[in-house]
Design a protein around this motif. Structure first.
Motif, PDB file in Angstrom:
ATOM      1  N   LEU A 124      28.079  34.764  31.256  1.00 44.60           N
ATOM      2  CA  LEU A 124      29.089  34.551  30.182  1.00 44.60           C
ATOM      3  C   LEU A 124      29.281  35.759  29.411  1.00 44.60           C
ATOM      4  O   LEU A 124      28.361  36.256  28.866  1.00 44.60           O
ATOM      5  CB  LEU A 124      28.708  33.122  29.349  1.00 44.60           C
ATOM      6  N   GLN A 125      30.635  35.773  29.071  1.00 42.07           N
ATOM      7  CA  GLN A 125      30.883  36.941  28.309  1.00 42.07           C
ATOM      8  C   GLN A 125      30.971  36.395  26.630  1.00 42.07           C
ATOM      9  O   GLN A 125      31.859  35.643  26.516  1.00 42.07           O
ATOM     10  CB  GLN A 125      32.225  37.627  28.669  1.00 42.07           C
ATOM     11  N   LEU A 126      30.160  36.754  25.853  1.00 44.13           N
ATOM     12  CA  LEU A 126      30.428  36.083  24.455  1.00 44.13           C
ATOM     13  C   LEU A 126      31.002  37.320  23.400  1.00 44.13           C
ATOM     14  O   LEU A 126      30.644  38.336  23.647  1.00 44.13           O
ATOM     15  CB  LEU A 126      29.001  35.700  23.943  1.00 44.13           C
ATOM     16  N   MET A 127      31.605  36.711  22.332  1.00 42.35           N
ATOM     17  CA  MET A 127      31.837  37.424  21.228  1.00 42.35           C
ATOM     18  C   MET A 127      31.531  36.715  19.877  1.00 42.35           C
ATOM     19  O   MET A 127      31.473  35.318  19.839  1.00 42.35           O
ATOM     20  CB  MET A 127      33.531  37.766  21.495  1.00 42.35           C
ATOM     21  N   GLU A 128      31.536  37.439  19.011  1.00 39.56           N
ATOM     22  CA  GLU A 128      31.090  36.806  17.651  1.00 39.56           C
ATOM     23  C   GLU A 128      32.162  35.985  17.085  1.00 39.56           C
ATOM     24  O   GLU A 128      33.378  36.349  17.148  1.00 39.56           O
ATOM     25  CB  GLU A 128      30.817  38.085  16.684  1.00 39.56           C
ATOM     26  N   ASN A 129      31.786  34.901  16.641  1.00 39.71           N
ATOM     27  CA  ASN A 129      32.688  34.174  15.827  1.00 39.71           C
ATOM     28  C   ASN A 129      32.772  34.516  14.341  1.00 39.71           C
ATOM     29  O   ASN A 129      32.204  35.564  13.878  1.00 39.71           O
ATOM     30  CB  ASN A 129      31.911  32.698  15.615  1.00 39.71           C
ATOM     31  N   PRO A 130      34.104  34.122  13.791  1.00 34.75           N
ATOM     32  CA  PRO A 130      34.109  34.609  12.450  1.00 34.75           C
ATOM     33  C   PRO A 130      33.003  33.824  11.577  1.00 34.75           C
ATOM     34  O   PRO A 130      32.705  32.784  11.703  1.00 34.75           O
ATOM     35  CB  PRO A 130      35.517  33.912  11.845  1.00 34.75           C
TER      36      PRO A 130
END
Ligand code: CTP
Ligand code: CA
Length: 222
Positions: A124-130
């Protein structure tokens, strides 16, 4: 029951409270989440309302009942939660109790991802949430009093002090959520109130008692 003569020091004040986990979709049937029952956040929303505040509770997915006397907005993801909190401004008080997922899946799949036997899962490619607290703590329309939580499993006070500064909060309510404490999902909590004035240790209390004391503490700030 609320007595007619009960003091309502927060009458006329608007408060926003976040509570519960967020769910970050992987595909239509799967998600990433933190553990959170919503008990502490919902109790704080109810306690502020009993002191007279007009409370908007922005809640992630929980199974507990809505607190009395509060406007509840239900959301799923961190992005939805930030949008709902921003829409609820202006406010005098904001208390961020939600266990927001730090990451979301960069591109959630429109269709269910099928298992391919023997191949293992695709990463899974994850990205940071606000960061909702940090956004509101530095917002042009910042509430007069901004309170965050810090659920830690080590270095509770130093982590909470770092969060106080980084996120622009007035108080951080810090607790040790190590599995041995049994706090996660339970009805009791043992917290420390970390502010620029120092660290206050509260005894082991029910989550309802923590909520009432915190609401009273917030009322003193006006
Ligand atoms: N918080 C938030 N939005 C996020 C992450 C956290 O509003 N995306 C809020 C929480 O509701 C809480 C406070 O920030 O009031 C601290 O959350 P925590 O998860 O302890 O802090 P992080 O900065 O995410 O650090 P870490 O998870 O690495 O400890
Ligand atoms: Ca986090």
């Amino acid at each position: 029951a609320l007595l007619d003569n009960s003091p309502r020091p927060l009458a006329g004040r608007r408060a926003i409270v976040t509570s519960g986990p967020t769910h970050e979709p992987i595909d239509p049937v799967r998600y990433i989440a933190n553990r959170s029952s919503g008990k502490q956040g919902h109790a704080i929303a109810g306690a502020l309302a009993r002191l007279g505040a007009e409370v908007t509770l922005v809640s992630g997915p929980v199974t507990i009942a809505d607190p009395a006397g509060v406007t509840v907005i239900r959301v799923e993801s961190a992005a939805n939660m930030l949008e709902a909190v921003t829409a609820a401004l202006p406010a005098d008080i904001a208390v961020f109790v939600a266990a927001v997922a730090d990451w979301r899946v960069a591109t959630s799949a429109a269709n269910k991802i099928k298992k391919k036997e023997g191949e293992g899962p695709a990463p899974l490619q994850l990205m940071e949430n606000p960061d909702i607290l940090k956004t509101i703590g530095h917002h042009a329309d910042r509430p007069h009093l901004v309170v965050g939580f810090a659920a830690e499993t080590a270095d509770v006070v130093s982590n909470a002090q770092a969060k106080l500064a980084r996120k622009g909060a007035d108080f951080i309510v810090a607790n040790d959520v190590s599995p041995a404490t049994g706090i996660m999902g339970g009805d009791r909590n043992r917290v420390r109130i970390v502010s620029k004035d120092g660290v206050e240790d509260w005894p082991d209390l029910s989550k309802g008692e923590v909520a009432d004391r915190l609401a009273a503490r917030i009322a003193e700030a006006f």
